[in-house]
Design an enzyme around this catalytic site. Structure first.
Site, PDB file in Angstrom:
ATOM      1  CB  SER A 159       0.583  -2.102   1.311  1.00  0.00           C
ATOM      2  OG  SER A 159       0.894  -3.349   1.899  1.00  0.00           O
ATOM      3  CE1 TYR A 172       0.437  -4.378  -4.036  1.00  0.00           C
ATOM      4  CE2 TYR A 172       1.450  -4.444  -1.861  1.00  0.00           C
ATOM      5  CZ  TYR A 172       0.328  -4.312  -2.650  1.00  0.00           C
ATOM      6  OH  TYR A 172      -0.905  -4.121  -2.062  1.00  0.00           O
TER       7      TYR A 172
HETATM    8  N1  LIG Z   1      -5.813  -7.448  -0.775  1.00  0.00           N
HETATM    9  C1  LIG Z   1      -4.767  -7.178  -0.011  1.00  0.00           C
HETATM   10  O1  LIG Z   1      -4.238  -8.056   0.719  1.00  0.00           O
HETATM   11  C2  LIG Z   1      -4.217  -5.772   0.059  1.00  0.00           C
HETATM   12  C3  LIG Z   1      -3.412  -5.418   1.166  1.00  0.00           C
HETATM   13  C4  LIG Z   1      -2.910  -4.103   1.238  1.00  0.00           C
HETATM   14  C5  LIG Z   1      -3.201  -3.194   0.234  1.00  0.00           C
HETATM   15  N2  LIG Z   1      -3.973  -3.595  -0.834  1.00  0.00           N
HETATM   16  C6  LIG Z   1      -4.270  -2.571  -1.852  1.00  0.00           C
HETATM   17  O2  LIG Z   1      -5.668  -2.324  -1.792  1.00  0.00           O
HETATM   18  C7  LIG Z   1      -6.113  -1.799  -3.051  1.00  0.00           C
HETATM   19  C8  LIG Z   1      -7.381  -2.513  -3.483  1.00  0.00           C
HETATM   20  O3  LIG Z   1      -7.074  -3.873  -3.765  1.00  0.00           O
HETATM   21  P1  LIG Z   1      -8.086  -5.078  -3.473  1.00  0.00           P
HETATM   22  O4  LIG Z   1      -7.537  -5.846  -2.332  1.00  0.00           O
HETATM   23  O5  LIG Z   1      -9.466  -4.575  -3.399  1.00  0.00           O
HETATM   24  O6  LIG Z   1      -7.844  -5.968  -4.802  1.00  0.00           O
HETATM   25  P2  LIG Z   1      -8.773  -6.234  -6.076  1.00  0.00           P
HETATM   26  O7  LIG Z   1      -7.873  -6.872  -7.066  1.00  0.00           O
HETATM   27  O8  LIG Z   1      -9.999  -6.965  -5.661  1.00  0.00           O
HETATM   28  O9  LIG Z   1      -9.238  -4.784  -6.544  1.00  0.00           O
HETATM   29  C9  LIG Z   1      -8.380  -3.891  -7.220  1.00  0.00           C
HETATM   30  C10 LIG Z   1      -9.179  -3.227  -8.331  1.00  0.00           C
HETATM   31  O10 LIG Z   1      -8.313  -2.294  -9.004  1.00  0.00           O
HETATM   32  C11 LIG Z   1      -8.576  -2.400 -10.390  1.00  0.00           C
HETATM   33  N3  LIG Z   1      -7.450  -1.930 -11.192  1.00  0.00           N
HETATM   34  C12 LIG Z   1      -6.247  -2.511 -11.359  1.00  0.00           C
HETATM   35  N4  LIG Z   1      -5.516  -1.825 -12.210  1.00  0.00           N
HETATM   36  C13 LIG Z   1      -6.257  -0.755 -12.603  1.00  0.00           C
HETATM   37  C14 LIG Z   1      -6.028   0.319 -13.487  1.00  0.00           C
HETATM   38  N5  LIG Z   1      -4.871   0.442 -14.158  1.00  0.00           N
HETATM   39  N6  LIG Z   1      -7.005   1.240 -13.652  1.00  0.00           N
HETATM   40  C15 LIG Z   1      -8.182   1.128 -12.986  1.00  0.00           C
HETATM   41  N7  LIG Z   1      -8.457   0.110 -12.140  1.00  0.00           N
HETATM   42  C16 LIG Z   1      -7.494  -0.818 -11.954  1.00  0.00           C
HETATM   43  C17 LIG Z   1      -8.803  -3.895 -10.597  1.00  0.00           C
HETATM   44  O11 LIG Z   1      -9.439  -4.174 -11.829  1.00  0.00           O
HETATM   45  C18 LIG Z   1      -9.646  -4.258  -9.385  1.00  0.00           C
HETATM   46  O12 LIG Z   1     -11.019  -4.133  -9.629  1.00  0.00           O
HETATM   47  C19 LIG Z   1      -4.918  -1.956  -3.996  1.00  0.00           C
HETATM   48  O13 LIG Z   1      -4.253  -0.713  -4.109  1.00  0.00           O
HETATM   49  C20 LIG Z   1      -4.044  -2.959  -3.279  1.00  0.00           C
HETATM   50  O14 LIG Z   1      -2.692  -2.857  -3.663  1.00  0.00           O
HETATM   51  C21 LIG Z   1      -4.486  -4.843  -0.928  1.00  0.00           C
END
Ligand SMILES: NC(=O)c1ccc[n+]([C@@H]2O[C@H](COP(=O)([O-])OP(=O)(O)OC[C@H]3O[C@@H](n4cnc5c(N)ncnc54)[C@H](O)[C@@H]3O)[C@@H](O)[C@H]2O)c1
Length: 283
Positions: A159, A172
């Site tokens: 991130s 986080y």
């Molecule tokens: N959305 C944001 O603003 C943002 C910004 C920077 C980084 N991220 C990172 O991007 C990645 C994807 O997130 P996203 O934005 O698509 O959110 P999201 O919540 O839509 O998707 C995350 C997915 O990970 C799955 N997940 C969570 N815990 C799990 C586990 N223990 N085992 C298997 N699957 C699991 C969830 O069920 C979900 O489907 C994450 O690592 C998040 O931290 C997100």
């Protein structure tokens, strides 16, 4: 369909593929010729401190259907990245049906909100278990097959706050900094085996992780009613390029680049996709 086919017959494993960025990465890899191994949380598995719904098996099945619709093969099964046994079963199933694993997108993640002073042990432990240990376990599960092949691309999702402090999400931030440490260390361990290891560092992305009431309230704690346009402006104000948030495909562009042979000599680094937020980093 894209006119580029950088991943023809490559096999790509994406964790957290039920929705959001994971689904986007899977479909973009499929559009460029890859077969997919996909996982997300098994239904009924909870991560107690997360204040929004996580992905479902039905959503994972929909991602798999979309991969098949793109003409590619897919192995999709529920697996919790906290569980080494479930990850091993996923990798075994993927190898037996698709023959190899060329790329890992270690994307699964959670978010929750608290100051450090008020944070429960459960919230801290859940965060480290999924967002740091889950990335470690996912990497460890594929390093063996990639080493035997003499080829691999690992892209972990960190991130923009993996390289900066931030209030209210210290757990986080700590996990995402840790991911970069893992990436750099593994990159050194496997550099002579044809395997590269990098991270992407997105700013806010329009997915269910931030499109929920507790996260919107973080920006507008005193608002009686949270209007979507108020949140848009609050998010936009964070980013030097005046856009409120990325779309998942913006991150997919970076993930696919790092997984492609165009990036074959890039390893051990963290690529911001961050609307200029990263320009405030010290270096
Ligand atoms: N959305 C944001 O603003 C943002 C910004 C920077 C980084 N991220 C990172 O991007 C990645 C994807 O997130 P996203 O934005 O698509 O959110 P999201 O919540 O839509 O998707 C995350 C997915 O990970 C799955 N997940 C969570 N815990 C799990 C586990 N223990 N085992 C298997 N699957 C699991 C969830 O069920 C979900 O489907 C994450 O690592 C998040 O931290 C997100």
């Amino acid at each position: 369909m894209t006119d580029r086919q950088r991943f023809t017959d490559r096999v790509v494993l994406v964790t957290g593929a039920a929705r959001g960025q994971g689904r986007s990465h899977a479909l973009r890899f499929a559009a460029e010729g890859a077969d997919l191994i996909l996982c997300d949380l098994p239904d009924g598995t909870t991560v107690g401190s997360v204040p929004y719904d996580l992905g479902s098996e039905e959503e994972l099945a929909e991602t798999a259907r979309l991969v098949r619709e793109a003409g590619r093969r897919v192995v999709a099964r529920p697996a919790d990245v906290r569980d080494a046994g479930q990850l091993a079963e996923l990798v075994d199933a993927g190898l037996s049906e698709l023959g190899r694993i060329d790329v890992l997108s270690a994307n699964a993640g959670i978010a929750s909100i608290s100051t450090i002073a008020e944070m429960s042990d459960e919230m801290w432990d859940d965060m480290i278990a999924v967002n740091l240990s889950g990335v470690f376990r996912s990497m460890r599960a594929v390093v063996g097959p990639m080493s035997e092949q003499g080829y691999g691309r690992i892209v972990a999702t960190s991130s923009v706050v993996g390289r900066q402090g931030s209030p209210n999400i210290g757990h986080y931030v700590a996990a995402k900094w840790g991911v970069i440490g893992l990436v750099k260390s593994l990159a050194l361990e496997v550099a002579d085996r044809g395997i590269t290891v990098n991270a992407v560092c997105p700013t806010s992305v329009d997915t269910p992780m931030i499109d929920n009431e507790p996260f919107k309230r973080l920006f507008l704690p005193d608002a009686e009613e949270i209007r979507q346009e108020d949140v848009v402006e609050a998010y936009r104000a964070l980013n030097p390029i005046p856009v409120p948030w990325l779309e998942p495909g913006d991150v997919s562009d970076a993930v696919l680049f790092l997984a492609s042979d165009q990036a074959r000599y890039i390893t051990g680094d963290a690529l911001p996709v961050a609307l200029g937020w990263n320009a405030r980093n010290a270096a």
